[in-house]
Design an enzyme around this catalytic site. Sequence first.
Site, PDB file in Angstrom:
ATOM      1  NE  ARG A  92       9.679 -10.683   0.597  1.00  0.00           N
ATOM      2  CZ  ARG A  92       9.503 -11.941   0.992  1.00  0.00           C
ATOM      3  NH1 ARG A  92       8.295 -12.490   0.924  1.00  0.00           N
ATOM      4  NH2 ARG A  92      10.503 -12.655   1.443  1.00  0.00           N
ATOM      5  CG  ASP A 267      20.403  -8.046  -0.552  1.00  0.00           C
ATOM      6  OD1 ASP A 267      21.297  -8.865  -0.842  1.00  0.00           O
ATOM      7  OD2 ASP A 267      19.188  -8.340  -0.585  1.00  0.00           O
TER       8      ASP A 267
END
Length: 486
Positions: A92, A267
Amino acid sequence: MPVSPAYRPDPRFFDLGEDYGDAVAAADFPEAILRVRNDRAAASVGLDALTDAEWISHFGRFEPLPGQPGPVAMRYHGHQFRTYNPDLGDGRGFLAAQLRERPQAASARGVSDRENNAGRLLDLGTKGSGQTPWSRGADGRLTLKGGMREVLAAEMLEALGVPTSRAFSLIETGEALQRGDEPSPTRSAVLVRLSHSHIRFGTFQRAAYLGRRDMIEALVEHARALYHPAVAPGDAPGFLRAVVEASARLTARWIAAGFVHGVLNTDNLNVTGESFDYGPWRFLPHYEPGFTAAYFDQTGLYAFARQPEAVFWALTQLGGALKLVADAGPLTDALNGFGAAYIRELRAAFLARLGVQSLGEAADQRLLDTTLALLRQGGEALRWEPLFFDWFGGFASSARALGGPRGKLYQGETFDAFRFALFEHAPDRPERLEHPVFARPEPEEMLIDEVEAIWTAIDDDDDWGALYGKIRRVREAGEAWALTDC
């Protein structure tokens, strides 16, 4: 657009090639209402001369800035709560631009002379900008509340001297989003953050997962040259050692700030040791080692006091990925440096928060230990942030602290040990106590009840005054502390 001479585009991530990202386009949002414009951050990269209309076109509609090739969704993998996930990537968000920081801004933030001469390479990255090949069926959007929360987290961490991305822009986008973990439909937004690299530990993990030695070599050289230039070319263990040191500094600063990131997946950690991507964050109301930020962290994996463990575990995963290009022994030696680096940085961080000078390892450790002991004994009555506010500058703040609203808490053997350890240390830049912030009875905090109240005013009445007032007061506090992220 009026390009300032200070604007210096330098889109270096794109040099890596197509194996590392995918060209994407932003969503076509029905509205673009500018809610937060960080002109202080914009000035640091030469973008403060933009009109509001130009700002919206670049950070709401995502027309490329001059000299920028256009958005790219970065590819990476990662461990999420220690379970490996090969289906990650920018789902996103995307990397919108890379540009150099103005030397004056870098100097003001405590950046080294080496970086300052060139200007740090910074990223403009998005959150909530639409679907990408890595969205995995999600809508690629960001709630307005989530964007507001990231603005507040970044502002507070910057004020407290924590290496952090900065919330550059927040634009409301006019969509009604459905979410399962908050009242829906809810308002939508797109956030842009200014960050010192989005090269994650998971970027290396993906290359290792694919068995691509060539990709690992390219990533090490790319990140070494741009972010850790003191490391020799081809020295993967030296590169890992630099990341370990930067990560130890970041973790120590989180602890001294009483901050809980909430989601320390591989991440969400990058090679520069800069904090970013604030989801379920919290600041401690008081000392509580098991305090968690995320409701879904049922086991307390990323609890406040377990953050050093979590960061070290993530670093070992990075080290594992680097085994494709280096021997295990030197990589292990680099990883083994984390513990000593963390303790050293933690002592320095607590001294900085208390506004006193170092007196040597033994005395500094004594001050760290007695500070934590006093916070532990104080329990819920002694909040985390007020202790550092009351005693900032050491002896010079005695009358202010003892005559203030928490004066009665400062007594007993534990307090006496803290006061003795504190008064051993000379004040560091005692002129900071002349700032009007220290004439107030209470410090600026960022506790969840106030965050929720700020959101309620926006959600119920479209009243942004509380948010803007909070940003202003946090920046004033940052000026008073005058801390740096290095």
